[in-house]
Design a protein around this motif. Structure first.
Motif, PDB file in Angstrom:
ATOM      1  N   VAL A 166       0.855  -1.179   0.000  1.00 33.49           N
ATOM      2  CA  VAL A 166       0.000   0.000   0.000  1.00 33.49           C
ATOM      3  C   VAL A 166       0.895   1.234   0.000  1.00 33.49           C
ATOM      4  O   VAL A 166       1.919   1.273   0.680  1.00 33.49           O
ATOM      5  N   VAL A 167       0.508   2.217  -0.810  1.00 30.00           N
ATOM      6  CA  VAL A 167       1.222   3.493  -0.864  1.00 30.00           C
ATOM      7  C   VAL A 167       0.272   4.574  -0.385  1.00 30.00           C
ATOM      8  O   VAL A 167      -0.760   4.844  -1.024  1.00 30.00           O
ATOM      9  N   LEU A 168       0.596   5.178   0.743  1.00 30.91           N
ATOM     10  CA  LEU A 168      -0.205   6.273   1.293  1.00 30.91           C
ATOM     11  C   LEU A 168       0.344   7.581   0.754  1.00 30.91           C
ATOM     12  O   LEU A 168       1.430   8.027   1.153  1.00 30.91           O
ATOM     13  N   GLY A 169      -0.371   8.191  -0.164  1.00 31.28           N
ATOM     14  CA  GLY A 169       0.064   9.436  -0.766  1.00 31.28           C
ATOM     15  C   GLY A 169       0.617   9.242  -2.152  1.00 31.28           C
ATOM     16  O   GLY A 169       1.637   8.573  -2.328  1.00 31.28           O
ATOM     17  N   CYS A 170      -0.058   9.817  -3.146  1.00 30.51           N
ATOM     18  CA  CYS A 170       0.344   9.645  -4.547  1.00 30.51           C
ATOM     19  C   CYS A 170       0.867  10.946  -5.135  1.00 30.51           C
ATOM     20  O   CYS A 170       0.588  11.280  -6.290  1.00 30.51           O
ATOM     21  N   GLY A 171       1.616  11.695  -4.332  1.00 27.56           N
ATOM     22  CA  GLY A 171       2.425  12.766  -4.885  1.00 27.56           C
ATOM     23  C   GLY A 171       3.581  12.152  -5.659  1.00 27.56           C
ATOM     24  O   GLY A 171       3.617  10.948  -5.914  1.00 27.56           O
ATOM     25  N   MET A 172       4.549  12.976  -6.016  1.00 31.51           N
ATOM     26  CA  MET A 172       5.632  12.478  -6.868  1.00 31.51           C
ATOM     27  C   MET A 172       6.456  11.390  -6.185  1.00 31.51           C
ATOM     28  O   MET A 172       6.846  10.413  -6.829  1.00 31.51           O
ATOM     29  N   ILE A 173       6.712  11.536  -4.893  1.00 32.25           N
ATOM     30  CA  ILE A 173       7.482  10.513  -4.194  1.00 32.25           C
ATOM     31  C   ILE A 173       6.674   9.223  -4.110  1.00 32.25           C
ATOM     32  O   ILE A 173       7.194   8.130  -4.371  1.00 32.25           O
ATOM     33  N   GLY A 174       5.395   9.347  -3.750  1.00 32.66           N
ATOM     34  CA  GLY A 174       4.545   8.161  -3.713  1.00 32.66           C
ATOM     35  C   GLY A 174       4.427   7.493  -5.068  1.00 32.66           C
ATOM     36  O   GLY A 174       4.400   6.264  -5.170  1.00 32.66           O
ATOM     37  N   MET A 175       4.358   8.290  -6.128  1.00 31.48           N
ATOM     38  CA  MET A 175       4.317   7.714  -7.476  1.00 31.48           C
ATOM     39  C   MET A 175       5.612   6.984  -7.792  1.00 31.48           C
ATOM     40  O   MET A 175       5.600   5.940  -8.459  1.00 31.48           O
ATOM     41  N   GLY A 176       6.733   7.501  -7.311  1.00 35.28           N
ATOM     42  CA  GLY A 176       7.992   6.786  -7.498  1.00 35.28           C
ATOM     43  C   GLY A 176       7.977   5.445  -6.792  1.00 35.28           C
ATOM     44  O   GLY A 176       8.446   4.437  -7.334  1.00 35.28           O
ATOM     45  N   VAL A 177       7.420   5.410  -5.573  1.00 37.31           N
ATOM     46  CA  VAL A 177       7.274   4.144  -4.848  1.00 37.31           C
ATOM     47  C   VAL A 177       6.394   3.189  -5.644  1.00 37.31           C
ATOM     48  O   VAL A 177       6.731   2.009  -5.850  1.00 37.31           O
ATOM     49  N   LEU A 178       5.256   3.683  -6.096  1.00 37.08           N
ATOM     50  CA  LEU A 178       4.310   2.851  -6.850  1.00 37.08           C
ATOM     51  C   LEU A 178       4.964   2.276  -8.104  1.00 37.08           C
ATOM     52  O   LEU A 178       4.878   1.066  -8.371  1.00 37.08           O
ATOM     53  N   ILE A 179       5.621   3.135  -8.877  1.00 37.15           N
ATOM     54  CA  ILE A 179       6.229   2.703 -10.137  1.00 37.15           C
ATOM     55  C   ILE A 179       7.303   1.649  -9.883  1.00 37.15           C
ATOM     56  O   ILE A 179       7.380   0.625 -10.592  1.00 37.15           O
ATOM     57  N   ALA A 180       8.129   1.874  -8.860  1.00 38.35           N
ATOM     58  CA  ALA A 180       9.190   0.919  -8.559  1.00 38.35           C
ATOM     59  C   ALA A 180       8.627  -0.404  -8.060  1.00 38.35           C
ATOM     60  O   ALA A 180       9.117  -1.479  -8.424  1.00 38.35           O
ATOM     61  N   ALA A 181       7.596  -0.338  -7.221  1.00 42.33           N
ATOM     62  CA  ALA A 181       7.003  -1.574  -6.685  1.00 42.33           C
ATOM     63  C   ALA A 181       6.337  -2.390  -7.792  1.00 42.33           C
ATOM     64  O   ALA A 181       6.467  -3.615  -7.844  1.00 42.33           O
ATOM     65  N   VAL A 182       5.611  -1.717  -8.683  1.00 37.61           N
ATOM     66  CA  VAL A 182       4.981  -2.405  -9.816  1.00 37.61           C
ATOM     67  C   VAL A 182       6.051  -3.051 -10.691  1.00 37.61           C
ATOM     68  O   VAL A 182       5.896  -4.186 -11.155  1.00 37.61           O
TER      69      VAL A 182
END
Length: 340
Positions: A166-182
Motif C-alpha cells: 500500500v502506498v499512502l500518498g500519490c504525490g511524486m514521491i509516492g508515485m515513485g514508490v508505486l512505479i518501482a514496486a509495480v
C-alpha cells in the motif's frame, strides 16, 4: 552575474542577479535547462520547512548541460553533454558514510534546502555529483531525482514479486514508490485524497485505489487482502494520522517504510510493533544505483513518463510557479524550463 530565483520570505519569490560561482578543481559548470519543483520547495515557500534559512534559491531536481569543466575532471565530461544532478552532499566520515550509506550522511546539505539550489541560469558542482545522459529527452532529466527517492524506499522495503503493497500518498514521491514496486512485480494499492492522482496511479499499474477522504482505508485494505493486511506499507504523506495508519495496514510479519516525515509529534499504540514483529524503516534521499534504475525505467516506458508532468513553466515566468502550485495542489510535478 547570473539570474536566479529566490524565495525571499514566506510567500515571496523574486528573481535576483547573483555572482557567478568560480570553477574549482574537479568541478563542472552546468547550464540549468530543466528543474522540477519539489514538495520541500513548496514548504519553504509556505514557511513550513525548518531546514531552510531564507532567502534561499530553491531547486534540486536538475537536468542541464555542461558549459565548462575545471582541472582534474574526467575527459568524459565535455561541454555540451547533458547531465542529471545528484543534489546531496556526503562528508565521508560520519557513521552513515562509513557504512556506505552516503544518502543518509549526518551532515548532508541538499541543494535548495541547506544550501542554495539550482533554480538559476547555471550552477557549479563537483563532477562526481553529475550523471551523464544522452538517452532521455532533456525535460525528463528533471524527473530522475524525485522518482529515485521512491525507488530507494522500495529497495529499503525489500519489495519482491507477489508482495502486496500500500502506498499512502500519490504525490511524486509516492508515485515513485508505486512505479518501482509495480516494476518489481508487486500488487499495489494506492491511497490519496485526489481523484486525479488516484487515476494516474491506475495508469501506472495500481491494482486498486482508495479515496482517503471518503473511504475507511484500513477497512478497505483489510477487505482487499482477506484480512491479512499488506506485506509493505509506505507512508509518503507526512502526517501523524498516516504514520499510525501504516502500522495498522501492515500484516503480521510485515514491513513499514516511512518516506515522508511528520512535522508534528506522532503518538503510537506500540504493542503492534511487537505483536506483528514489524520491520519499521526510514528512507532518505537516494543512492547512485537508484538514479540508474530510474533512468533505465524511464527509457523503457518512454512517453508515458510525461503523464507525471502537470505543467512546464518558462524560466522567465518562474516567479509565479510556486504560487501557482500553492493554489493547485492537485498538480503532481511542475518543471521550470530554460531555453538557451
Amino acid at each position: 552575474m547570473i539570474k536566479a530565483l529566490m524565495i525571499e520570505a514566506e510567500n515571496v519569490t523574486r528573481f535576483h542577479e547573483v555572482e557567478e560561482a568560480p570553477l574549482g578543481n574537479g568541478q563542472v559548470r552546468v547550464s540549468v535547462r530543466h528543474i522540477g519543483l519539489c514538495g520541500s520547495d513548496l514548504n519553504t515557500f509556505k514557511g513550513l520547512n525548518p531546514l531552510v534559512k531564507l532567502p534561499r534559491i530553491p531547486g534540486h531536481e536538475i537536468g542541464g548541460e555542461i558549459l565548462e569543466v575545471g582541472a582534474g575532471v574526467d575527459a568524459a565530461y565535455q561541454p555540451g553533454k547533458r547531465v542529471i544532478v545528484l543534489p546531496y552532499t556526503n562528508c565521508g566520515k560520519c557513521t552513515s558514510c562509513r557504512k556506505g550509506r552516503l544518502n543518509a550522511c549526518r551532515y548532508n546539505k541538499t541543494l535548495g534546502v541547506q544550501q542554495d539550489g539550482g533554480l538559476a541560469e547555471e550552477i557549479v558542482l563537483p563532477a562526481e555529483k553529475l550523471i551523464l545522459n544522452d538517452t532521455l529527452p532533456a525535460h525528463r532529466l528533471a524527473l530522475v531525482e524525485p522518482l529515485s527517492v521512491g525507488f530507494h524506499a522500495v529497495e529499503r522495503g525489500r519489495v519482491s514479486r507477489g508482495d502486496r503493497v500500500v502506498v499512502l500518498g500519490c504525490g511524486m514521491i509516492g508515485m515513485g514508490v508505486l512505479i518501482a514496486a509495480v516494476a518489481r512485480g508487486a500488487e499495489v494499492i494506492a491511497v490519496d485524497l485526489s481523484e486525479e492522482k488516484r487515476a494516474l496511479a491506475k495508469t501506472f499499474g495500481a491494482v486498486e485505489t482508495i479515496d482517503a477522504g471518503n473511504e475507511d482505508v484500513v477497512a478497505r485494505v483489510s477487505e482487499l487482502t482477506g484480512d491479512d493486511g499488506v506485506d509493505v506499507a509506505f507512508e509518503a504523506v507526512g502526517l501523524p494520522a498516516t504514520f499510525t495508519q501504516a502500522i495498522d495496514l501492515a500484516c503480521f510479519g510485515g514491513r513499514v517504510v516511512y518516506v515522508g516525515y511528520s512535522k508534528a509529534p506522532v503518538t503510537y499504540q506500540t504493542q503492534f510493533f511487537n505483536l506483528k514483529e514489524l520491520d519499521i524503516m526510514g528512507s532518505r534521499n537516494a543512492v547512485m544505483q537508484d538514479f540508474r534504475d530510474v533512468i533505465s525505467h524511464l527509457e523503457t516506458i518512454g512517453d508515458q513518463a510525461d503523464a507525471l508532468i502537470s505543467k512546464i513553466v518558462p524560466f522567465d515566468e518562474a516567479e509565479g510557479a510556486l504560487p501557482y502550485w500553492d493554489g493547485n495542489r492537485n498538480a503532481l510535478k511542475i518543471i521550470i524550463e530554460r531555453s538557451v
